[in-house]
Design an enzyme around this catalytic site. Structure first.
Site, short mmCIF file in Angstrom:
data_model
loop_
_atom_site.label_atom_id
_atom_site.label_comp_id
_atom_site.label_asym_id
_atom_site.label_seq_id
_atom_site.Cartn_x
_atom_site.Cartn_y
_atom_site.Cartn_z
N TYR A 119 0.85 -1.20 0.00
CA TYR A 119 0.00 0.00 0.00
C TYR A 119 0.88 1.24 0.00
CZ TYR A 119 -3.29 3.59 1.37
OH TYR A 119 -4.05 4.72 1.39
N GLU A 207 -3.65 7.43 -4.31
CA GLU A 207 -3.60 6.16 -3.58
C GLU A 207 -3.30 5.01 -4.54
OE1 GLU A 207 -7.26 4.31 -1.95
OE2 GLU A 207 -6.23 4.44 -0.03
#
Ligand code: ADP
Ligand code: MG
Length: 398
Positions: A119, A207
């Site tokens: 992530y 993101e």
């Protein structure tokens, strides 16, 4: 402003980030052409909607509900099969409403051999007032869940805007993501690239979930979600071009055309206010007296009667609205102007729910007079407390 995954990847690619080859498509005919331009033997068919969690999402039309909005295909025929099952159908994910979103575009992408899913995101960290990276080895899953269960697995790294991403910053991110060999070399290059894209394009959020380490040891941006700061869009005509209004709430588009800030919420009371502080106070006091706001529309400092009327109509479009509270402080905007706008809108929309109006400030007496003489069923209020109690009572009675 949000954009689609394939658009976000194109923006990141233009800065030099590693992304897979892929082709956006709008129809089944295009799918056939797209698939021929990709090497195979693995393809991925990805629904393009402005919502995350597509992989774990479900199509309303798919009774078994077994396959999500991101599917692997091992042959060209399978690509077409998945495309048929997705295009025009409604995908429900953790980030959409229960009705889901109609999938009008697909992204056909080259499949990657994934070793690890990581992530990585960039956002503006309010605590430090700086852009910050958020990195975790726990990619491909809900980062909020990771933050809740295992916060020690998340690194938040603010970047000093005067230096940009230093080698020490990049090394710290590599360590947090446990990158070595080719992946580490890729990471040292990728982090400054992402920072550059983020700052130059005035992104509000970037993101990448997941960023992957492939079996060949290299990094690849596998998913990308980008939103831009609306106040900076005037500097980026190329980004404005990417806007897909079919993905946006009709009421929010209308509000932006009138330069109104409209926010949809879950309760029953529509709120028309001016200024963010007054909006917060209005919603707090509605909750204090036992109801929830359905939305709020901030008409700003210098609204005229037409703008007030437009705001009113936007609020009324929400079927959950069981009552409206107008709470406005007339400073630059005068109370009589607001009153005229409200009256015009009430007449035009044939208002069928209770309306409480609380005005304060310049020309307040004239404003109250206009409302009183309108002959319409408007409940006047003297202060915020009084206004909130009256609208809550009226909604509960209805
Ligand atoms: P979402 O976050 O909306 O569910 P993603 O793009 O993150 O969508 O895709 C979900 C999952 O699908 C990824 O975590 C990854 O495991 C897999 N996936 C996505 N794109 C590819 C690709 N090009 N090759 C292989 N697997 C992929
Ligand atoms: Mg994802």
């Amino acid at each position: 402003m949000n954009i689609h995954e394939y658009q976000a990847k194109a923006v990141l690619k233009s800065f030099g980030a590693p992304v897979a080859e892929g082709v956006p498509v709008l129809s089944l005919d295009d799918v056939q052409k797209a698939v021929d331009t990709l090497p195979g033997p693995l393809w991925v068919v990805k629904s393009q909607i402005h919502a995350g969690g597509r992989g774990k999402g479900k199509f309303i039309e798919d009774a078994a509900g077994e396959k999500g909005g991101v599917r692997l295909a091992f042959s060209k025929e399978e690509v077409l099969e998945h495309a048929k099952a997705m295009l025009g159908h409604h995908l429900v994910t953790a980030q959409t409403s229960a009705e889901g979103k109609q999938v009008n575009r697909l992204y056909i992408e080259d499949g990657a051999d994934i070793d690890r899913e990581l992530y990585l995101s960039l956002l503006v960290d309010r605590a430090t007032g700086r852009p910050a990276f958020v990195a975790s080895t726990e990619g491909g899953m809900d980062i909020e869940e990771v933050a809740h269960e295992t916060p020690e697995k998340i690194l938040t790294l603010p970047i000093d805007p005067t230096t940009g991403v230093t080698d020490a910053d990049a090394a710290q991110l590599c360590d947090a993501l446990k990158l070595d060999g080719a992946a580490r070399e890729d990471g040292m290059k990728l982090f400054p690239i992402l920072y550059k894209a983020f700052t130059e394009k005035d992104m509000a959020m970037l993101e990448i979930n997941p960023l992957i380490v492939m079996e060949n040891g290299h990094l690849r941006v596998l998913d990308a979600k980008v939103s831009f700061d609306g106040n900076a869009l005037f500097r980026h005509p190329d980004i404005v071009e990417l806007r897909d209004t079919t993905e946006e709430d009709e009421k929010e588009i209308e509000a932006s055309e009138w330069d109104l800030a409209y926010i949809a919420l879950d309760g029953t009371i529509g709120c028309m206010v001016n200024g963010a502080g007054l909006a917060m106070a209005t919603m707090d006091i509605i909750k204090l007296y036992g109801e929830e706001p359905a939305n709020f529309c901030d008409v700003g400092g210098g609204a005229n009667a037409e703008k007030v009327a437009a705001a009113f109509k936007i609020i009324m479009k929400d079927p959950n609205v069981k009552g409206i509270l107008v709470n406005i402080f007339g400073g630059i905007m005068k109370c009589d102007v607001i009153a005229e706008g409200v009256i015009a809108a009430v007449k035009e929309t044939n208002l069928a729910v209770p309306l409480v109006v609380r005005l304060e400030g310049t020309n307040v007496e004239m404003g109250k007079e206009i409302i009183k003489n309108s002959g319409l069923n408007v409940i006047p209020a003297d202060d915020l407390d009084d206004a909130a109690q009256k609208i809550v009572a009226a909604v509960k009675e209805a």
